[in-house]
Write a protein that holds these residues in place. Structure first.
Motif, PDB file in Angstrom:
ATOM      1  N   PRO A   1       0.821  -1.224   0.000  1.00  9.57           N
ATOM      2  CA  PRO A   1       0.000   0.000   0.000  1.00  9.57           C
ATOM      3  C   PRO A   1       0.853   1.274   0.000  1.00  9.57           C
ATOM      4  O   PRO A   1       0.558   2.225  -0.726  1.00  9.57           O
ATOM      5  CB  PRO A   1      -0.828  -0.117   1.288  1.00  9.57           C
ATOM      6  CG  PRO A   1      -0.913  -1.584   1.541  1.00  9.57           C
ATOM      7  CD  PRO A   1       0.413  -2.142   1.078  1.00  9.57           C
ATOM      8  N   VAL A   2       1.912   1.273   0.790  1.00  9.12           N
ATOM      9  CA  VAL A   2       2.806   2.433   0.831  1.00  9.12           C
ATOM     10  C   VAL A   2       3.476   2.623  -0.526  1.00  9.12           C
ATOM     11  O   VAL A   2       3.599   3.749  -1.026  1.00  9.12           O
ATOM     12  CB  VAL A   2       3.857   2.254   1.949  1.00  9.12           C
ATOM     13  CG1 VAL A   2       4.878   3.380   1.932  1.00  9.12           C
ATOM     14  CG2 VAL A   2       3.177   2.155   3.301  1.00  9.12           C
ATOM     15  N   TRP A   3       3.871   1.523  -1.144  1.00  7.84           N
ATOM     16  CA  TRP A   3       4.557   1.590  -2.430  1.00  7.84           C
ATOM     17  C   TRP A   3       3.624   2.107  -3.522  1.00  7.84           C
ATOM     18  O   TRP A   3       4.008   2.960  -4.323  1.00  7.84           O
ATOM     19  CB  TRP A   3       5.068   0.209  -2.790  1.00  7.84           C
ATOM     20  CG  TRP A   3       6.317   0.175  -3.618  1.00  7.84           C
ATOM     21  CD1 TRP A   3       6.806   1.160  -4.429  1.00  7.84           C
ATOM     22  CD2 TRP A   3       7.215  -0.909  -3.712  1.00  7.84           C
ATOM     23  NE1 TRP A   3       7.963   0.735  -5.040  1.00  7.84           N
ATOM     24  CE2 TRP A   3       8.236  -0.527  -4.608  1.00  7.84           C
ATOM     25  CE3 TRP A   3       7.266  -2.169  -3.149  1.00  7.84           C
ATOM     26  CZ2 TRP A   3       9.285  -1.366  -4.948  1.00  7.84           C
ATOM     27  CZ3 TRP A   3       8.315  -2.998  -3.483  1.00  7.84           C
ATOM     28  CH2 TRP A   3       9.315  -2.602  -4.364  1.00  7.84           C
ATOM     29  N   TYR A   4       2.395   1.603  -3.559  1.00 12.03           N
ATOM     30  CA  TYR A   4       1.430   2.050  -4.572  1.00 12.03           C
ATOM     31  C   TYR A   4       1.091   3.525  -4.395  1.00 12.03           C
ATOM     32  O   TYR A   4       1.115   4.297  -5.363  1.00 12.03           O
ATOM     33  CB  TYR A   4       0.153   1.202  -4.517  1.00 12.03           C
ATOM     34  CG  TYR A   4       0.223  -0.043  -5.356  1.00 12.03           C
ATOM     35  CD1 TYR A   4      -0.345  -0.091  -6.617  1.00 12.03           C
ATOM     36  CD2 TYR A   4       0.860  -1.188  -4.891  1.00 12.03           C
ATOM     37  CE1 TYR A   4      -0.282  -1.235  -7.393  1.00 12.03           C
ATOM     38  CE2 TYR A   4       0.931  -2.339  -5.659  1.00 12.03           C
ATOM     39  CZ  TYR A   4       0.359  -2.354  -6.908  1.00 12.03           C
ATOM     40  OH  TYR A   4       0.423  -3.487  -7.679  1.00 12.03           O
TER      41      TYR A   4
ATOM     42  N   ALA B   1      -0.206   7.724 -17.100  1.00 13.95           N
ATOM     43  CA  ALA B   1       0.375   6.747 -16.173  1.00 13.95           C
ATOM     44  C   ALA B   1      -0.249   6.904 -14.789  1.00 13.95           C
ATOM     45  O   ALA B   1      -0.554   5.909 -14.117  1.00 13.95           O
ATOM     46  CB  ALA B   1       1.887   6.907 -16.099  1.00 13.95           C
ATOM     47  N   GLY B   2      -0.451   8.146 -14.379  1.00 13.96           N
ATOM     48  CA  GLY B   2      -1.093   8.405 -13.090  1.00 13.96           C
ATOM     49  C   GLY B   2      -2.506   7.850 -13.034  1.00 13.96           C
ATOM     50  O   GLY B   2      -2.914   7.269 -12.023  1.00 13.96           O
ATOM     51  N   VAL B   3      -3.243   8.018 -14.119  1.00 18.09           N
ATOM     52  CA  VAL B   3      -4.604   7.459 -14.180  1.00 18.09           C
ATOM     53  C   VAL B   3      -4.557   5.936 -14.044  1.00 18.09           C
ATOM     54  O   VAL B   3      -5.357   5.343 -13.313  1.00 18.09           O
ATOM     55  CB  VAL B   3      -5.314   7.894 -15.482  1.00 18.09           C
ATOM     56  CG1 VAL B   3      -6.612   7.122 -15.694  1.00 18.09           C
ATOM     57  CG2 VAL B   3      -5.581   9.397 -15.464  1.00 18.09           C
TER      58      VAL B   3
ATOM     59  N   SER C   1      -5.060   1.017 -10.628  1.00 17.15           N
ATOM     60  CA  SER C   1      -4.447  -0.110  -9.910  1.00 17.15           C
ATOM     61  C   SER C   1      -4.720  -0.035  -8.413  1.00 17.15           C
ATOM     62  O   SER C   1      -4.928  -1.069  -7.767  1.00 17.15           O
ATOM     63  CB  SER C   1      -2.937  -0.177 -10.186  1.00 17.15           C
ATOM     64  OG  SER C   1      -2.229   0.822  -9.487  1.00 17.15           O
ATOM     65  N   VAL C   2      -4.743   1.164  -7.853  1.00 20.08           N
ATOM     66  CA  VAL C   2      -5.050   1.332  -6.428  1.00 20.08           C
ATOM     67  C   VAL C   2      -6.504   0.962  -6.161  1.00 20.08           C
ATOM     68  O   VAL C   2      -6.811   0.248  -5.199  1.00 20.08           O
ATOM     69  CB  VAL C   2      -4.732   2.766  -5.950  1.00 20.08           C
ATOM     70  CG1 VAL C   2      -5.306   3.037  -4.566  1.00 20.08           C
ATOM     71  CG2 VAL C   2      -3.219   3.012  -5.966  1.00 20.08           C
TER      72      VAL C   2
ATOM     73  N   ALA D   1      -4.368  -8.931 -13.847  1.00 15.01           N
ATOM     74  CA  ALA D   1      -4.917  -7.720 -14.463  1.00 15.01           C
ATOM     75  C   ALA D   1      -4.221  -6.476 -13.905  1.00 15.01           C
ATOM     76  O   ALA D   1      -3.877  -5.549 -14.657  1.00 15.01           O
ATOM     77  CB  ALA D   1      -6.427  -7.644 -14.228  1.00 15.01           C
ATOM     78  N   ARG D   2      -4.002  -6.466 -12.595  1.00 12.73           N
ATOM     79  CA  ARG D   2      -3.330  -5.307 -11.985  1.00 12.73           C
ATOM     80  C   ARG D   2      -1.898  -5.190 -12.495  1.00 12.73           C
ATOM     81  O   ARG D   2      -1.415  -4.082 -12.767  1.00 12.73           O
ATOM     82  CB  ARG D   2      -3.356  -5.436 -10.466  1.00 12.73           C
ATOM     83  CG  ARG D   2      -2.652  -4.291  -9.764  1.00 12.73           C
ATOM     84  CD  ARG D   2      -2.776  -4.351  -8.276  1.00 12.73           C
ATOM     85  NE  ARG D   2      -2.179  -5.564  -7.733  1.00 12.73           N
ATOM     86  CZ  ARG D   2      -2.180  -5.858  -6.441  1.00 12.73           C
ATOM     87  NH1 ARG D   2      -2.754  -5.042  -5.568  1.00 12.73           N
ATOM     88  NH2 ARG D   2      -1.602  -6.971  -6.012  1.00 12.73           N
ATOM     89  N   VAL D   3      -1.205  -6.306 -12.653  1.00  9.95           N
ATOM     90  CA  VAL D   3       0.158  -6.276 -13.185  1.00  9.95           C
ATOM     91  C   VAL D   3       0.155  -5.682 -14.595  1.00  9.95           C
ATOM     92  O   VAL D   3       1.020  -4.863 -14.928  1.00  9.95           O
ATOM     93  CB  VAL D   3       0.802  -7.682 -13.153  1.00  9.95           C
ATOM     94  CG1 VAL D   3       2.090  -7.713 -13.961  1.00  9.95           C
ATOM     95  CG2 VAL D   3       1.065  -8.119 -11.720  1.00  9.95           C
TER      96      VAL D   3
END
Length: 148
Positions: free
Chosen positions: A55-58, A84-86, A91-92, A131-133
């Motif tokens: 969570p901290v990394w994301y 990329a931010g979107v 992903s979050v 999917a997240r990857v």
């Protein structure tokens, strides 16, 4: 200063992608090849360990990308950084809605208290993780392209 931010952000996101890729395509196959109790215990331990760090990394990665987008607003490639931010936001959201609920259950399981459908839940988590990857690889690719 902007160049340093771009490099640090790209490296942080890239290492995160590498870890998540390794979880999907290296660690899960290794854990799944272990005997059932060992496999389940390994997945639970991984869920506790990575569940505390990721969570901290994301969020940190997303914050760095947001700072890059603001700091470089009038520079070439900013649209790629915003895109990329979107993707990192997606992903979050995927993590919170799809993966974290399964992980929160999984990390408490032992061979004595796991539910009958623990393997199906683990497999569902892995499908969502694939999917997240894909999403974070796309975000990383956009960041690299923004550097070029």
């Amino acid at each position: 200063m902007l160049n340093a931010l771009e490099v640090v952000t790209t490296v942080v996101v890239g290492v995160m992608v590498g870890v998540e890729f390794a979880v999907a395509f290296v660690m899960n196959p290794i854990l799944n090849a272990l005997p059932e109790d060992s496999s389940q215990l390994g997945h639970a331990h991984g869920g506790r360990m990575l569940g505390a760090v990721m969570p901290v990394w994301y969020i940190g990665s997303l914050a760095l990308v947001a700072i890059w987008a603001v700091a470089g607003w009038h520079h070439a490639g900013t649209g790629l950084v915003v895109a990329a931010g979107v993707l990192l936001i997606i992903s979050v959201v995927m993590s919170i809605v799809l993966l974290v609920p399964i992980n929160n259950r999984n990390k408490t399981w032992t061979p004595d208290n796991r539910p009958a459908d623990w393997k199906q839940q683990k497999d569902r988590w892995l499908r969502y993780h694939y999917a997240r990857v894909a999403v974070i690889i796309a975000a990383f690719t956009l960041l690299v392209a923004a550097l070029a």
